[in-house]
Motif scaffolding. Structure first.
Motif, PDB file in Angstrom:
ATOM      1  N   GLY A 105      18.808  46.499 -21.557  1.00 17.65           N
ATOM      2  CA  GLY A 105      20.257  46.536 -21.432  1.00 17.65           C
ATOM      3  C   GLY A 105      20.653  46.855 -20.013  1.00 17.65           C
ATOM      4  N   GLN A 106      21.478  46.008 -19.432  1.00 18.67           N
ATOM      5  CA  GLN A 106      21.945  46.240 -18.069  1.00 18.67           C
ATOM      6  C   GLN A 106      23.449  46.471 -18.097  1.00 18.67           C
ATOM      7  N   ALA A 107      23.912  47.423 -17.323  1.00 14.91           N
ATOM      8  CA  ALA A 107      25.330  47.744 -17.265  1.00 14.91           C
ATOM      9  C   ALA A 107      25.779  47.739 -15.803  1.00 14.91           C
ATOM     10  N   LYS A 108      26.738  46.891 -15.522  1.00 17.23           N
ATOM     11  CA  LYS A 108      27.252  46.771 -14.155  1.00 17.23           C
ATOM     12  C   LYS A 108      28.531  47.591 -14.017  1.00 17.23           C
ATOM     13  N   ARG A 109      28.675  48.253 -12.886  1.00 20.58           N
ATOM     14  CA  ARG A 109      29.894  48.985 -12.552  1.00 20.58           C
ATOM     15  C   ARG A 109      30.645  48.226 -11.474  1.00 20.58           C
ATOM     16  N   ILE A 110      31.949  48.205 -11.605  1.00 23.96           N
ATOM     17  CA  ILE A 110      32.835  47.620 -10.601  1.00 23.96           C
ATOM     18  C   ILE A 110      33.615  48.771  -9.967  1.00 23.96           C
ATOM     19  N   VAL A 111      33.591  48.855  -8.638  1.00 26.41           N
ATOM     20  CA  VAL A 111      34.246  49.942  -7.913  1.00 26.41           C
ATOM     21  C   VAL A 111      35.241  49.327  -6.930  1.00 26.41           C
ATOM     22  N   LEU A 112      36.484  49.764  -7.011  1.00 21.57           N
ATOM     23  CA  LEU A 112      37.510  49.302  -6.083  1.00 21.57           C
ATOM     24  C   LEU A 112      37.532  50.221  -4.871  1.00 21.57           C
ATOM     25  N   CYS A 113      37.571  49.606  -3.693  1.00 19.92           N
ATOM     26  CA  CYS A 113      37.500  50.365  -2.439  1.00 19.92           C
ATOM     27  C   CYS A 113      38.546  49.865  -1.453  1.00 19.92           C
ATOM     28  N   LYS A 114      38.687  50.626  -0.381  1.00 23.94           N
ATOM     29  CA  LYS A 114      39.516  50.217   0.754  1.00 23.94           C
ATOM     30  C   LYS A 114      38.751  50.559   2.018  1.00 23.94           C
ATOM     31  N   LEU A 115      39.201  50.043   3.142  1.00 23.78           N
ATOM     32  CA  LEU A 115      38.578  50.392   4.417  1.00 23.78           C
ATOM     33  C   LEU A 115      38.761  51.883   4.659  1.00 23.78           C
ATOM     34  N   ASP A 116      37.792  52.506   5.281  1.00 25.75           N
ATOM     35  CA  ASP A 116      37.846  53.953   5.483  1.00 25.75           C
ATOM     36  C   ASP A 116      38.328  54.318   6.876  1.00 25.75           C
ATOM     37  N   GLY A 117      39.281  53.583   7.380  1.00 25.57           N
ATOM     38  CA  GLY A 117      39.883  53.926   8.660  1.00 25.57           C
ATOM     39  C   GLY A 117      39.022  53.569   9.852  1.00 25.57           C
ATOM     40  N   PRO A 118      39.489  53.942  11.032  1.00 23.95           N
ATOM     41  CA  PRO A 118      38.814  53.535  12.270  1.00 23.95           C
ATOM     42  C   PRO A 118      37.529  54.298  12.584  1.00 23.95           C
ATOM     43  N   ASP A 119      37.328  55.459  11.960  1.00 20.08           N
ATOM     44  CA  ASP A 119      36.144  56.268  12.258  1.00 20.08           C
ATOM     45  C   ASP A 119      34.951  55.737  11.462  1.00 20.08           C
ATOM     46  N   GLN A 120      34.330  54.681  11.978  1.00 15.25           N
ATOM     47  CA  GLN A 120      33.254  53.985  11.284  1.00 15.25           C
ATOM     48  C   GLN A 120      31.896  54.414  11.848  1.00 15.25           C
ATOM     49  N   PRO A 121      30.796  54.089  11.124  1.00 11.09           N
ATOM     50  CA  PRO A 121      29.460  54.435  11.628  1.00 11.09           C
ATOM     51  C   PRO A 121      29.182  53.782  12.983  1.00 11.09           C
ATOM     52  N   ARG A 122      28.299  54.399  13.755  1.00 12.33           N
ATOM     53  CA  ARG A 122      27.899  53.823  15.053  1.00 12.33           C
ATOM     54  C   ARG A 122      27.120  52.533  14.883  1.00 12.33           C
ATOM     55  N   ASP A 123      26.439  52.398  13.764  1.00  8.82           N
ATOM     56  CA  ASP A 123      25.662  51.201  13.461  1.00  8.82           C
ATOM     57  C   ASP A 123      26.635  50.047  13.242  1.00  8.82           C
ATOM     58  N   GLN A 124      26.619  49.062  14.135  1.00  9.66           N
ATOM     59  CA  GLN A 124      27.547  47.934  14.070  1.00  9.66           C
ATOM     60  C   GLN A 124      27.367  47.079  12.814  1.00  9.66           C
ATOM     61  N   ALA A 125      26.204  47.171  12.187  1.00 11.47           N
ATOM     62  CA  ALA A 125      25.940  46.381  10.984  1.00 11.47           C
ATOM     63  C   ALA A 125      26.595  46.985   9.748  1.00 11.47           C
ATOM     64  N   LEU A 126      27.017  48.246   9.838  1.00 14.76           N
ATOM     65  CA  LEU A 126      27.554  48.947   8.667  1.00 14.76           C
ATOM     66  C   LEU A 126      29.068  49.010   8.667  1.00 14.76           C
ATOM     67  N   LEU A 127      29.610  49.042   7.455  1.00 16.96           N
ATOM     68  CA  LEU A 127      31.035  49.283   7.245  1.00 16.96           C
ATOM     69  C   LEU A 127      31.133  50.357   6.162  1.00 16.96           C
ATOM     70  N   ARG A 128      31.908  51.402   6.442  1.00 16.58           N
ATOM     71  CA  ARG A 128      32.093  52.462   5.450  1.00 16.58           C
ATOM     72  C   ARG A 128      33.406  52.209   4.721  1.00 16.58           C
TER      73      ARG A 128
END
Length: 199
Positions: free
Chosen positions: A108-131
């Motif tokens: 049995g597999q159960a998927k979760r759906i999570v609604l998000c928004k951008l977390d403002g301008p203070d983002q990780p230093r890693d350019q590949a990531l988005l918080r």
């Protein structure tokens, strides 16, 4: 069930035949034709956690298998943050899964759906990531949603369009980090440019 730690172990030990897709409600397993990943010890950024499995040959033999894959056609165009309607993240938290293969042969597999928004301008230093920030604090453990997809809905003129935004790399109850889709496309393009074959 292959957990993230077990997957990393399987990749490092070269036991790729143990990684596959369960089809027909778990009655059959289809293994990949190879894998593409970054070299061991390179992990300077979360993008180096990516691994891609080649299911081209199985998909050509079993056309119904294509429904298990997302067709990556276009990147989300650059836009102002106020044009981003929202971001939808999905994944399979470990605590929600029901793998009773020993006694009842039930998967049995159960998927979760999570609604998000951008977390403002203070983002990780890693350019590949988005918080991202979850719209509501999660009332479940997000452990296990790594590897899940993220999709952005953004306005283009008066029309709302959805795009593949990235892959979840880690999550907490208030935040989700994703590897952004342009970096995933670069990873995939590098694979394809090497004659379309996995290492």
């Amino acid at each position: 069930m292959v957990t993230w730690n077990k997957l990393v172990c399987l990749l490092k030990n070269g036991n790729l035949e143990q990684i596959g897709l369960l089809i027909e409600k778990g009655k059959r397993t289809v293994t990949s034709g190879g894998v593409r990943r970054y070299r061991d010890g390179l992990f300077l950024t979360d993008v180096h956690d990516l691994a891609a499995f080649d299911f081209s040959e199985p998909c050509s033999e079993l056309p119904a298998l294509r429904n298990c894959f997302f067709e990556f056609k276009a990147l989300p165009p650059d836009t102002l943050s106020d044009k981003v309607v929202g971001i939808i993240v999905s994944g399979y938290p470990f605590d929600d899964q029901n793998y009773d293969l020993e006694n009842n042969r039930h998967l049995g597999q159960a998927k979760r759906i999570v609604l998000c928004k951008l977390d403002g301008p203070d983002q990780p230093r890693d350019q590949a990531l988005l918080r991202l920030r979850t719209l509501e604090r999660l009332n479940f453990s997000p452990d296990g949603i790594s590897g899940g997809g993220a999709f952005v809905v953004q306005l283009e003129g008066l029309e709302a369009r959805a795009y593949f935004a990235g892959i979840v790399t880690r999550a907490g109850r208030d935040h989700v980090h994703i590897v952004k889709s342009p970096f995933i496309q670069q990873f995939m393009d590098a694979w394809i440019s090497r004659s379309g074959r996995a290492e």
